[in-house]
Structures are given as structure tokens and as C-alpha cells.
Design a protein around this motif. Structure first.
Motif, PDB file in Angstrom:
ATOM      1  N   TRP A   1      20.625 -57.542 -54.291  1.00  0.00           N
ATOM      2  CA  TRP A   1      20.201 -58.335 -55.449  1.00  0.00           C
ATOM      3  C   TRP A   1      20.798 -57.770 -56.739  1.00  0.00           C
ATOM      4  N   ARG A   2      20.754 -56.453 -56.884  1.00  0.00           N
ATOM      5  CA  ARG A   2      21.278 -55.835 -58.106  1.00  0.00           C
ATOM      6  C   ARG A   2      22.771 -56.034 -58.245  1.00  0.00           C
ATOM      7  N   GLU A   3      23.455 -56.204 -57.130  1.00  0.00           N
ATOM      8  CA  GLU A   3      24.908 -56.366 -57.178  1.00  0.00           C
ATOM      9  C   GLU A   3      25.338 -57.791 -57.519  1.00  0.00           C
ATOM     10  N   LEU A   4      24.405 -58.742 -57.486  1.00  0.00           N
ATOM     11  CA  LEU A   4      24.763 -60.119 -57.806  1.00  0.00           C
ATOM     12  C   LEU A   4      25.076 -60.257 -59.300  1.00  0.00           C
ATOM     13  N   PRO A   5      26.019 -61.136 -59.647  1.00  0.00           N
ATOM     14  CA  PRO A   5      26.263 -61.421 -61.067  1.00  0.00           C
ATOM     15  C   PRO A   5      25.011 -62.020 -61.694  1.00  0.00           C
ATOM     16  N   GLU A   6      24.875 -61.841 -62.993  1.00  0.00           N
ATOM     17  CA  GLU A   6      23.689 -62.322 -63.689  1.00  0.00           C
ATOM     18  C   GLU A   6      23.497 -63.825 -63.518  1.00  0.00           C
ATOM     19  N   GLU A   7      24.589 -64.585 -63.503  1.00  0.00           N
ATOM     20  CA  GLU A   7      24.484 -66.035 -63.351  1.00  0.00           C
ATOM     21  C   GLU A   7      23.827 -66.402 -62.025  1.00  0.00           C
ATOM     22  N   GLN A   8      24.200 -65.699 -60.977  1.00  0.00           N
ATOM     23  CA  GLN A   8      23.611 -65.994 -59.674  1.00  0.00           C
ATOM     24  C   GLN A   8      22.146 -65.571 -59.622  1.00  0.00           C
ATOM     25  N   ARG A   9      21.820 -64.461 -60.253  1.00  0.00           N
ATOM     26  CA  ARG A   9      20.425 -64.046 -60.282  1.00  0.00           C
ATOM     27  C   ARG A   9      19.565 -65.073 -61.017  1.00  0.00           C
ATOM     28  N   ARG A  10      20.102 -65.570 -62.119  1.00  0.00           N
ATOM     29  CA  ARG A  10      19.362 -66.585 -62.872  1.00  0.00           C
ATOM     30  C   ARG A  10      19.171 -67.850 -62.037  1.00  0.00           C
ATOM     31  N   TYR A  11      20.215 -68.221 -61.299  1.00  0.00           N
ATOM     32  CA  TYR A  11      20.133 -69.395 -60.430  1.00  0.00           C
ATOM     33  C   TYR A  11      19.038 -69.207 -59.380  1.00  0.00           C
ATOM     34  N   LEU A  12      18.986 -68.043 -58.774  1.00  0.00           N
ATOM     35  CA  LEU A  12      17.996 -67.780 -57.736  1.00  0.00           C
ATOM     36  C   LEU A  12      16.582 -67.786 -58.307  1.00  0.00           C
ATOM     37  N   LYS A  13      16.419 -67.245 -59.493  1.00  0.00           N
ATOM     38  CA  LYS A  13      15.097 -67.268 -60.121  1.00  0.00           C
ATOM     39  C   LYS A  13      14.670 -68.705 -60.397  1.00  0.00           C
ATOM     40  N   ASP A  14      15.619 -69.516 -60.834  1.00  0.00           N
ATOM     41  CA  ASP A  14      15.312 -70.932 -61.084  1.00  0.00           C
ATOM     42  C   ASP A  14      14.888 -71.635 -59.800  1.00  0.00           C
ATOM     43  N   ARG A  15      15.552 -71.314 -58.672  1.00  0.00           N
ATOM     44  CA  ARG A  15      15.161 -71.937 -57.393  1.00  0.00           C
ATOM     45  C   ARG A  15      13.734 -71.536 -57.028  1.00  0.00           C
ATOM     46  N   ARG A  16      13.405 -70.304 -57.288  1.00  0.00           N
ATOM     47  CA  ARG A  16      12.054 -69.843 -56.984  1.00  0.00           C
ATOM     48  C   ARG A  16      11.030 -70.643 -57.781  1.00  0.00           C
ATOM     49  N   GLU A  17      11.304 -70.834 -59.062  1.00  0.00           N
ATOM     50  CA  GLU A  17      10.373 -71.581 -59.897  1.00  0.00           C
ATOM     51  C   GLU A  17      10.245 -73.031 -59.430  1.00  0.00           C
TER      52      GLU A  17
ATOM     53  N   ARG B   1      19.209 -81.573 -52.128  1.00  0.00           N
ATOM     54  CA  ARG B   1      20.017 -81.638 -53.361  1.00  0.00           C
ATOM     55  C   ARG B   1      19.194 -81.178 -54.564  1.00  0.00           C
ATOM     56  N   TRP B   2      17.945 -81.603 -54.606  1.00  0.00           N
ATOM     57  CA  TRP B   2      17.077 -81.177 -55.708  1.00  0.00           C
ATOM     58  C   TRP B   2      16.919 -79.661 -55.713  1.00  0.00           C
ATOM     59  N   PHE B   3      16.624 -79.107 -54.554  1.00  0.00           N
ATOM     60  CA  PHE B   3      16.378 -77.662 -54.506  1.00  0.00           C
ATOM     61  C   PHE B   3      17.629 -76.861 -54.886  1.00  0.00           C
ATOM     62  N   LEU B   4      18.783 -77.284 -54.409  1.00  0.00           N
ATOM     63  CA  LEU B   4      20.004 -76.512 -54.640  1.00  0.00           C
ATOM     64  C   LEU B   4      20.606 -76.724 -56.020  1.00  0.00           C
ATOM     65  N   PHE B   5      20.407 -77.905 -56.604  1.00  0.00           N
ATOM     66  CA  PHE B   5      21.178 -78.232 -57.807  1.00  0.00           C
ATOM     67  C   PHE B   5      20.356 -78.679 -59.010  1.00  0.00           C
ATOM     68  N   ALA B   6      19.062 -78.816 -58.892  1.00  0.00           N
ATOM     69  CA  ALA B   6      18.254 -79.291 -60.012  1.00  0.00           C
ATOM     70  C   ALA B   6      18.239 -78.281 -61.150  1.00  0.00           C
ATOM     71  N   ASN B   7      18.043 -78.783 -62.358  1.00  0.00           N
ATOM     72  CA  ASN B   7      17.896 -77.921 -63.526  1.00  0.00           C
ATOM     73  C   ASN B   7      16.509 -77.295 -63.523  1.00  0.00           C
ATOM     74  N   PRO B   8      16.344 -76.162 -64.198  1.00  0.00           N
ATOM     75  CA  PRO B   8      15.015 -75.534 -64.262  1.00  0.00           C
ATOM     76  C   PRO B   8      13.965 -76.504 -64.774  1.00  0.00           C
ATOM     77  N   GLY B   9      12.836 -76.551 -64.095  1.00  0.00           N
ATOM     78  CA  GLY B   9      11.736 -77.403 -64.520  1.00  0.00           C
ATOM     79  C   GLY B   9      11.808 -78.829 -63.999  1.00  0.00           C
ATOM     80  N   GLU B  10      12.898 -79.203 -63.368  1.00  0.00           N
ATOM     81  CA  GLU B  10      13.040 -80.563 -62.842  1.00  0.00           C
ATOM     82  C   GLU B  10      12.193 -80.725 -61.583  1.00  0.00           C
ATOM     83  N   ARG B  11      11.358 -81.732 -61.571  1.00  0.00           N
ATOM     84  CA  ARG B  11      10.453 -81.928 -60.443  1.00  0.00           C
ATOM     85  C   ARG B  11      11.171 -82.581 -59.262  1.00  0.00           C
ATOM     86  N   SER B  12      10.626 -82.343 -58.090  1.00  0.00           N
ATOM     87  CA  SER B  12      11.163 -82.933 -56.871  1.00  0.00           C
ATOM     88  C   SER B  12      11.103 -84.455 -56.953  1.00  0.00           C
TER      89      SER B  12
END
Length: 200
Positions: free
Chosen positions: A102-118, A186-197
Motif C-alpha cells: 500500500w505504501r508503495e502505491l502512487p498517491e493517485e492510486q491510493r486516493r482512488y482506492l480510498k474513494d472506492r471504499r467510501e 462500472r459504478w464501483f470502478l469508475f464513479a466519482n467520489p460520493g456518486e451513488r449506485s
């Protein structure tokens, strides 16, 4: 438990904790972070706090944080520490390895993963089933193919929706999904933060 007793217990726990592996918050079940991480490449990502070498001094800020914990936080910390100590050595090593990746991932990818979690926190049961099916598929692949699939998913993010859909249809797993399942994925992989299913 009195305040004085709690403070004393916190100091004892802190001392032992700092001699452990510095990844107390990385316990399975304490967060959802492993789910989106798998979508983009990690086996799991439960904590983003960096490991601390055993000999490195504790920062004043970190020490103050422990000293000012509430009674509830103190109890929660003790419970997590207890659960950590009950893990097998192999489990601890897997957690450490996931954290290292996880620490080795670029910041952009970490942010993307956090967004998926949310996104998934508010997802309904049917959406979660589709996402779990996706994870199971990814984990069933040989390492090299798994890596290539993750890379393709990452590249699809930059495509316009029509081109993305066309590209994704070259993926057998995606083709085998129903129309509703495709929408969810598609929603899970590509939606913007906060976008509902679309099915939420």
C-alpha cells in the motif's frame, strides 16, 4: 476503571505496542480498506500509517495523542491490541506485506482506492454481491494475468464512457455479467467520489 489507571494502562500498552510491528490498525475487520485495494491491485489495505522502526523515537505529537485518548478510545485500543496478539505469525506477516505494498502505491492510486471504499460503504446488498464476484474473479487469476487485468482497469478510467464500454466488453468476465451487474461494476470502478449506485 479510574482515569489514573487508564493512563497507566495506556502507557504500558503504548510501550509494548511500539515494540510490536507498528500496524495495530491493520487488523482484518477494523476497516473496509481491503476491498477497494483488491480492485486496483492489493490483496488488502487496512492501514495507511507507515511502519515505524523499532529503534525510532516516538514523536511528541504521537505520544500526546496516546496520552489524550478518551476512556472509550483506550478500551478500543486495548481490544485491537488483544486481537493483534491473537493472530498467527503468518497472518501478521501477510498484514505487514499488504501494508508495505500500500505504501508503495502512487498517491493517485491510493486516493482512488480510498474513494472506492467510501462508495461501497453506502452500497446495497446486491451491489456488494457484484463487487464480491469481481474480487473473487480477480483473485482466481494467475499473478501475471491478475496484474495485467488491474492495469487494464486503471487505463480504462481515462477513456470516455462509450470507448470504455467497448474496451470492457473485450473482458470475458464483464461480458458474462448481466446488464444490471455491469452497471454496478462500472459504478464501483469508475464513479466519482460520493456518486451513488445506479441501483441505490
Amino acid at each position: 476503571m479510574t482515569l489514573r489507571t487508564c493512563r497507566f494502562a495506556r502507557m504500558i500498552i503504548l510501550a509494548v505496542f511500539l515494540l510490536s510491528f507498528g500496524i495495530l490498525l491493520s487488523l482484518p475487520g477494523t476497516s473496509f480498506a481491503d476491498v477497494p485495494a483488491r480492485a486496483a491491485g492489493g490483496e488488502a489495505v487496512e492501514s495507511i500509517a507507515p511502519d515505524r522502526p523499532r529503534w525510532e523515537p516516538v514523536s511528541p505529537e504521537r505520544l500526546e495523542r496516546w496520552r489524550t485518548m478518551s476512556l472509550e478510545e483506550c478500551e478500543r485500543f486495548r481490544e485491537r491490541y488483544r486481537r493483534w496478539k491473537e493472530l498467527f505469525l503468518e497472518q501478521r506477516e501477510r498484514i505487514k506485506e499488504r501494508k508495505r505494498r500500500w505504501r508503495e502505491l502512487p498517491e493517485e492510486q491510493r486516493r482512488y482506492l480510498k474513494d472506492r471504499r467510501e462508495l461501497l460503504k453506502d452500497a446495497g446488498p446486491e451491489d456488494r454481491i457484484v463487487v464480491r464476484k469481481f474480487f473473487d474473479r480477480i483473485h482466481s487469476l494467475p499473478p501475471e494475468l491478475r496484474k495485467a487485468t488491474r492495469q487494464r482497469i486503471w487505463e480504462w478510467r481515462s477513456l470516455p464512457p462509450v470507448e470504455r464500454e467497448e474496451a470492457m466488453r473485450s473482458w470475458p468476465f464483464y461480458r458474462d455479467l448481466s446488464g444490471q451487474e455491469r452497471e454496478t461494476l462500472r459504478w464501483f470502478l469508475f464513479a466519482n467520489p460520493g456518486e451513488r449506485s445506479p441501483h441505490g
